[in-house]
Design an enzyme around this catalytic site. Structure first.
Site, mmCIF file in Angstrom:
data_model
loop_
_atom_site.group_PDB
_atom_site.id
_atom_site.type_symbol
_atom_site.label_atom_id
_atom_site.label_comp_id
_atom_site.label_asym_id
_atom_site.label_seq_id
_atom_site.Cartn_x
_atom_site.Cartn_y
_atom_site.Cartn_z
ATOM 1 N N HIS A 110 2.065 1.874 -8.168
ATOM 2 C CA HIS A 110 1.900 2.017 -6.907
ATOM 3 C C HIS A 110 0.974 3.697 -6.853
ATOM 4 C CE1 HIS A 110 3.237 3.724 -3.005
ATOM 5 N NE2 HIS A 110 3.774 1.973 -2.417
ATOM 6 N N GLU A 116 -2.851 -3.688 -2.480
ATOM 7 C CA GLU A 116 -1.814 -2.246 -1.046
ATOM 8 C C GLU A 116 -3.759 -1.533 -0.709
ATOM 9 O OE1 GLU A 116 2.613 -1.768 -1.155
ATOM 10 O OE2 GLU A 116 1.583 -0.865 -2.393
HETATM 11 P P1 PGA Z 1 4.392 1.180 3.854
HETATM 12 O O1 PGA Z 1 4.632 0.624 2.235
HETATM 13 O O2 PGA Z 1 4.803 -0.815 4.379
HETATM 14 O O3 PGA Z 1 5.452 2.062 4.657
HETATM 15 O O4 PGA Z 1 2.925 1.281 4.291
HETATM 16 C C1 PGA Z 1 4.356 -0.190 1.052
HETATM 17 C C2 PGA Z 1 3.810 -0.089 0.143
HETATM 18 O O5 PGA Z 1 3.374 1.863 0.262
HETATM 19 O O6 PGA Z 1 4.338 0.170 -1.200
#
Ligand code: PGA
Length: 253
Positions: free
Chosen positions: A94, A164
């Site tokens: 992540h 992401e």
């Molecule tokens: P968020 O987080 O939906 O709060 O943007 C997603 C993540 O970082 O996995």
């Protein structure tokens, strides 16, 4: 294939009793949904507690894991330890962990350990920013190449990729919305990189999900543009929102 929705609680909620309430409420709401795969990735310390609540409908995920199998690694938790507590999916690489200094090599080791323990790695990739040029594509390419570097050929399709873009995550300062088209463009690129590495047939079996400020308002858009699932963070802490996302995903198959 059913959509995969993974709630990433991050370092929330502050109290174990609230974690139990949250999980239980989500489970109740998700109980009637038969065509979506729901996972909640909780803080490590809550895992044994949540294992008692996890079901096939709402299963348990972890947010990180050690890159080693066993040994003198103070503070680490191994993939096989997670497996004993009903964890099925493990988020790896992540951006919030990469920001703490997690290296591409370490992320590759983690993917390998998770697969070896029979669990499903959710490999996060995503560029920090878009500067108008195309540099961000090579950033994601490098993350994919290193992330898959230790994956046995026979297990490629077990890896789930979570795209992401860091600039779209809810906690990023001056964040911007990523559009379903942004996702679509990147998912095509991700499959091209995978096809170059492993051949087109394999590349098409690997699931690509989207994360970055997913909520009940934008979920449908990403799923309609081909996302195999979603990784909501903030919205997964509000049962109403998370259940609404699951309900949308349950309908878009
Ligand atoms: P968020 O987080 O939906 O709060 O943007 C997603 C993540 O970082 O996995």
């Amino acid at each position: 294939m059913q959509k995969l929705i993974i709630g990433n609680w991050k370092m929330h909620p502050a109290k174990a009793t609230d974690a139990v309430k949250l999980f239980t409420t989500i489970k109740k709401g998700a109980g009637v949904l038969r065509h979506v795969e729901a996972v909640i990735a909780v803080p490590h310390i809550y895992i044994p507690l949540m294992a008692k609540l996890a079901t096939k409908g709402v299963s348990l995920g972890a947010q990180d894991v050690s890159g080693e199998k066993e040994g003198p690694y103070t503070g680490e938790v191994s993939a096989s330890m997670l497996a004993q507590y009903k964890v099925r999916h493990v988020i790896i690489g992540h951006s919030e962990r990469r920001a703490l200094g997690e290296s591409p090599d370490l992320i590759a080791q983690k993917v390998r350990q998770v697969l070896a323990a029979g669990l499903t790695p959710v490999l996060c990739v995503g560029e920090k920013e878009r500067d108008g040029g195309m540099w961000y594509l090579s950033e994601v390419q490098a993350q994919l190449e290193s992330g898959f570097s230790l994956v046995p050929k026979t297990q490629l399709e077990k890896v789930i990729i979570a795209y992401e873009p860091v600039w779209a995550i809810s906690s990023t300062e001056n964040r911007k919305d990523a559009t379903p088209e942004d996702f679509e463009e990147m998912s095509i690129y991700i499959r091209k990189v995978l096809a170059d590495m492993f051949g087109a047939p394999k590349a098409h079996t690997i699931r690509v999900i989207y994360g970055g400020s997913v909520d009940e308002k934008n979920a449908a858009g990403f799923l309609q543009k081909g996302a195999d699932g979603l990784l909501p963070g903030k919205a997964s802490l509000t049962p109403k929102k998370f259940i609404a996302i699951l309900t949308i995903a349950n309908e878009i198959r």
